[in-house]
Design a protein around this motif. Sequence first.
Motif, PDB file in Angstrom:
ATOM      1  N   ASP A 160      -5.048  20.032  -4.312  1.00 43.89           N
ATOM      2  CA  ASP A 160      -5.424  19.424  -3.022  1.00 43.89           C
ATOM      3  C   ASP A 160      -6.238  18.146  -3.241  1.00 43.89           C
TER       4      ASP A 160
ATOM      5  N   THR B  56      -3.456   9.970  -1.498  1.00 38.95           N
ATOM      6  CA  THR B  56      -3.496   9.424  -0.140  1.00 38.95           C
ATOM      7  C   THR B  56      -4.337   8.152  -0.087  1.00 38.95           C
ATOM      8  N   TYR B  57      -5.391   8.141  -0.881  1.00 40.83           N
ATOM      9  CA  TYR B  57      -6.215   6.928  -0.921  1.00 40.83           C
ATOM     10  C   TYR B  57      -5.493   5.773  -1.610  1.00 40.83           C
TER      11      TYR B  57
ATOM     12  N   ARG C  94      -9.428   3.905   3.619  1.00 37.83           N
ATOM     13  CA  ARG C  94      -8.786   4.905   4.453  1.00 37.83           C
ATOM     14  C   ARG C  94      -7.425   5.293   3.872  1.00 37.83           C
ATOM     15  N   GLY C  95      -6.717   4.370   3.294  1.00 32.94           N
ATOM     16  CA  GLY C  95      -5.364   4.677   2.809  1.00 32.94           C
ATOM     17  C   GLY C  95      -4.358   4.451   3.922  1.00 32.94           C
ATOM     18  N   SER C  96      -3.262   3.777   3.616  1.00 31.08           N
ATOM     19  CA  SER C  96      -2.297   3.443   4.661  1.00 31.08           C
ATOM     20  C   SER C  96      -1.403   4.639   4.966  1.00 31.08           C
TER      21      SER C  96
ATOM     22  N   ALA D  83      -0.110   7.636   2.555  1.00 22.96           N
ATOM     23  CA  ALA D  83      -0.246   9.036   2.930  1.00 22.96           C
ATOM     24  C   ALA D  83       1.101   9.745   2.824  1.00 22.96           C
ATOM     25  N   LEU D  84       2.142   9.076   3.299  1.00 24.64           N
ATOM     26  CA  LEU D  84       3.488   9.668   3.224  1.00 24.64           C
ATOM     27  C   LEU D  84       3.890   9.872   1.768  1.00 24.64           C
TER      28      LEU D  84
ATOM     29  N   LYS E  52      -5.138  14.306  -2.243  1.00 26.11           N
ATOM     30  CA  LYS E  52      -5.983  13.455  -1.424  1.00 26.11           C
ATOM     31  C   LYS E  52      -6.220  12.111  -2.120  1.00 26.11           C
TER      32      LYS E  52
ATOM     33  N   THR F 198     -13.595  23.115  -0.074  1.00 26.09           N
ATOM     34  CA  THR F 198     -13.773  22.308  -1.272  1.00 26.09           C
ATOM     35  C   THR F 198     -13.534  20.845  -0.919  1.00 26.09           C
ATOM     36  N   ILE F 199     -14.192  19.978  -1.666  1.00 30.97           N
ATOM     37  CA  ILE F 199     -14.048  18.540  -1.442  1.00 30.97           C
ATOM     38  C   ILE F 199     -13.897  17.855  -2.799  1.00 30.97           C
TER      39      ILE F 199
ATOM     40  N   ALA G 143       1.974  12.753   0.255  1.00 26.28           N
ATOM     41  CA  ALA G 143       2.410  14.070   0.706  1.00 26.28           C
ATOM     42  C   ALA G 143       3.638  14.527  -0.064  1.00 26.28           C
ATOM     43  N   ARG G 144       4.416  13.593  -0.536  1.00 29.07           N
ATOM     44  CA  ARG G 144       5.668  13.966  -1.188  1.00 29.07           C
ATOM     45  C   ARG G 144       5.624  13.861  -2.695  1.00 29.07           C
TER      46      ARG G 144
END
Lengths: 282, 369, 435
Positions: free
Chosen positions: A68, A75-76, A193-195, A199-200, A72, A32-33, A203-204
Amino acid sequence: MHIVVCIKQVPDSAQIRVHPVTNTIMRQGVPTIINPYDLFALEEALRLRDADGGEVTVLTMGPPMAEDALRKALTYGADRAVLLTDRYFAGSDTLATSFALSQAIAKIGETFGPPDIVFTGKQTIDGDTAQVGPGIAKRLELMQLTYIAKIASIDLDAHEITVERRSESGTQMLKSKLPCLITVLEGINEIRRGSLQDALRAARSEIVTWSAADAGIDDLTKCGLRGSPTVVKRVFAPTGRAEKSVQIDTADKALRDLADELIAAIFTRQPALEHELACDGA
Amino acid sequence: MLNANREPPPPAAGRAGMKKDLPEHFKDYHHVWVFIELERGQVHPVSFELLGEGRKLADKLGVQLAGVVLGPPGEASWHAVAEAFAYDADLVYIVEAPLLGDYRNEPFTKAMTDLVNTYKPEILLLGATMRGRDLAGSVATTLLTGLTADCTELDVDPDGSLAATRPTFGGSLLCTIYTLNCRPQMATVRPRVMALPQRVEKPVGRIVELKLSMVEDEIVTKVLGFLPDAQSAKANLAYADVVIAGGLGLGGAENLQLVTKLARALGAEYGCSRPLVQKGWMPAERQIGQTGKTIRPKLYIAAGISGAIQHRVGVEGADLIVAINTNPNAPIFDFAHVGIATDAIRFLPALTEAFTRRLSPHSRDKLAS
Amino acid sequence: MVEEKFDAIVIGAGMSGNAAAFTMASGGLKVLQLERGEYPGSKNVQGAIMYADMLEKIIPDFRDDAPVERHLIEQRFWMMDNTSHAGVHYRSDDFNEAKPNRYTIIRAQFDKWFSRKVREAGATVLCETTATELTHDTKGTVIGVRTDRGGEAILADVVVLAEGVNGLLGTRAGVREMPRPETVALAVKEMHFLPEGLIEQRFGLKGNEGCVIEAAGTISRGMTGLAFLYTNKESISLGIGCLVSDFAEKMESPYGLLDAFKNHPSVKPLIAGSEVKEYAAHLIPEGGYKAIPRLYGDGWVAVGDAAQLNNAVHREGSNLAMTSGRIAGEAIVQVKSRNLPTTRRNLALYEAMLNKSFVLKDLKKHKDMPALLHTNSNNFFMTYPKLISQAAQNFMRVDGTPKIDKERATTAAFISARSRWGLVSDAVRLAFAWR
Ligand SMILES: Cc1cc2nc3c(=O)[nH]c(=O)nc-3n(C[C@H](O)[C@H](O)[C@H](O)COP(=O)(O)OP(=O)(O)OC[C@H]3O[C@@H](n4cnc5c(N)ncnc54)[C@H](O)[C@@H]3O)c2cc1C
Ligand SMILES: Cc1cc2nc3c(=O)[nH]c(=O)nc-3n(C[C@H](O)[C@H](O)[C@H](O)COP(=O)(O)OP(=O)(O)OC[C@H]3O[C@@H](n4cnc5c(N)ncnc54)[C@H](O)[C@@H]3O)c2cc1C
Ligand SMILES: Nc1ncnc2c1ncn2[C@@H]1O[C@H](COP(=O)(O)O)[C@@H](O)[C@H]1O
């Protein structure tokens, strides 16, 4: 400024298989996207936030695994993610989807501040209807700005926005009021891209997860299958054409002869074409 | 919201049984309507294509076919009315108002929903253009009815309901969708998916006018200007008679001129598969396929295109499909009419040359003698 | 540079990386895991065999929710020539046990599940993030990694290299060599989708039972290689792998071999009517014990395929990967819990623990096999399969030839092909290498 972006998790349609014998969809292993069109909407929202300050909330309605897609989006660089998930939403068509999403957006407004702009993608690649955006706009009585090629300016004090909107034969310059709903055209920007820091954080992050009740939806007859006026009655594979193509034999032939042979094959099948082409072509 | 009793009734014992019992207040919804799309004085051809489909549906149902013209006062709107009759509409509804000059969602949604609530059609068809989709979405939500997007086939069941068939799952499957218990049944269709019907010579029929109950002050969105596309730069792929397209098999941007040269020699339009747009080799408006243009030319030549389902759905309406591909097992040969398994990069120049030779006045003279 | 510092950074979210990250996070360490794929397993699309015992040691109740395809009740070994196969089959209802021993899995799904467990254990997992280089302090100790997200770097006490066989990080940092063509196999594989019922019918399976075929012989055209076929729920994974150096030398194409395998009369009916999806090519470390690089250093350890820990003879990789990952994780937890620095000296604990496990013991046992099979590849993969096929056919065909003549003919064929001495020496060498 508070911006809500509606994103949808979709199966990567490039990888969907239909079983050759049974004509059923083989879902196994289909990744999936995030609906690709929604990424343009997200990036546009992030750009506005980066320029003018504020927050971007991403919203999706879907099964628990749609988390998910939200992660994502974080993350961006999105600031907050809301997952609207409930079995009552299963089987929603666009009318029921826009109902649920508009209710959730209203709730987001109450909880985190009213949005100035709601973004959706131009369309999804699975539903492919381009109806959910207008549906949300109508239900929330937001100004509806579709097929936007450029956001020219925003005046937060005056609650004004000017945009360029594509039409079939040109570009319209429109001035409208906030709050509004915008669907953006593809290619309007390129997703960042997202730094590492983003991203960290993503994720949390806790994803805000709402059931129908959490989102303040009490009329369940407007949700899911029950709230959908359309039903899919039949799914079937397209029938292939009976005749196979005529293959021109290429063995040991000069290109020039091959070309003549192909042209002959074309004009035998479409005799009128030769005359038309000779008149306006060449 | 105009009508409180429009709310869909509670479902009869789950929807699995798909019982179609239409609530009483929808039972007087009749006739098939087609939105006649007018931009800058021109009727979009998709409206005629839809009148062709609408005719068939109306005949099957034994009802009338109506065109719906929403436009500014004056000649353009009346031209659209005449055109609707020329494509066999039995009657035309028209809302003529200065607010309906440039397209804006608010007045158009208002005009259309007022018409529907007053004259009650059972089927409403719109082109899946940017305008059609913008309008259809808000009209359907206002009316709280079902809307099926991008249909490729429209039919009516023996019980009179609209069976709208459209691609799903990226075109790999088709599905047939019904709108239960709500009216009108709405559907959009992309340009060129349906064939253009013959014009008919028949007198102008019944015209029904409705006033727009809206004033400029009620409309929030203002049009500041309009920049028409330059004619020369605009690809008119959808309506071209001959289309030449290139795919990834061409290897690099430098080989695109092989396609454009052939197109020029034939007075044709050129286009491409999606990856070329993604690579920035061609602009998005030249993409052919599910997420690009649907084409219906008399001749389509695809060079170095594999024939993925998303591409296929955009070209299947072509009268003659010619495929040039090095791989004899490429899926495009499954739906091309004429195939040639050869290197397009070497073959295209030869083909251009051969076409030029064959079509030159000189050789035609020879042919004639 | 990101401010935050971690106890450990794990590079890669494959079998070994997940095992290491899970173990360390469960052990209370602050763990960051980087995966370059879009999600864990996205680079590992194919089906594989998973060994329950090794996973149980990490996640005892994995059977509750791990996405496994079929548990194996039957294994077939085939010797193939171009038209036939001779084989040993073992099938037992004993494998239908409460806790089956081997399963087929689809990596894309399994790795995702494993990664969720890693996150639940408390590790931070970043996908679509590639570690581009190890960062060192002035003394050469590894102190973190740089990533492709704006080139930003991030610090940790120890970096676990779990980046798989061709991971560039370790080689770039000089802690190990690039895999050499003689020590890695190139495997190509495909997924063939078939309806569940059809798979069960073709292989005589019911419910979740599964079957595996491993095949060697003329299909690898004289190169050291093996072909395989695994049954998943609704698909069959099949493929073939040979040493990279052989491919280069014989100028064979991997897909050519795969095509031949698929069209072999013994295989074709098993996959007939299927829809092919997901071609993939992947390297497998096959150098065995002798190819294992350094396993640890100042501030780093290497696990799984990245450390060439792969038992090519038994086609085992993921179990060694999981076990080496787990053991590395345990060793690091021990070092950290004793508040010791993660120096080379202290991390030696990892290798010591690994030495006691089956991982290094198995690899040591077969340390001569790779070389033997390689140098004798023509005998093992061409001559013998053909001879065995002839012998079997000779034995089975009833054509009026007296049995004694048939036996003589078979013996003669073997001797003329390999000589008496050759036969004995092949047998002895094989026995020693296996021992
Ligand atoms: C949601 C979604 C929407 C999509 N929408 C569209 C769409 O609207 N339109 C579209 O086109 N695609 C669309 N796609 C992409 C589609 O799935 C395919 O990826 C795409 O059509 C492939 O383009 P191609 O045929 O040019 O490239 P490829 O599939 O790479 O094919 C190249 C072909 O060229 C041949 N070839 C190579 N060299 C030569 C040579 N020298 N001479 C001749 N032939 C050669 C090869 O054999 C091959 O068949 C979409 C995909 C998704 C997921
Ligand atoms: C065809 C084939 C069949 C096999 N069949 C089996 C089988 O049936 N049973 C079995 O036990 N074993 C099998 N194996 C072997 C097994 O797959 C491997 O041994 C095992 O996957 C090794 O795990 P790993 O974690 O070391 O490496 P991998 O699973 O390769 O994981 C490495 C991960 O690190 C990521 N990565 C790499 N570099 C970076 C970077 N710089 N930054 C961030 N992330 C990075 C990669 O994307 C990847 O996800 C098979 C192998 C092949 C090729
Ligand atoms: N389930 C959903 N959750 C969130 N947003 C959605 C959902 N479905 C559709 N959308 C949004 O509506 C847009 C148009 O979708 P569609 O009408 O399905 O083509 C998408 O690009 C999304 O932005």
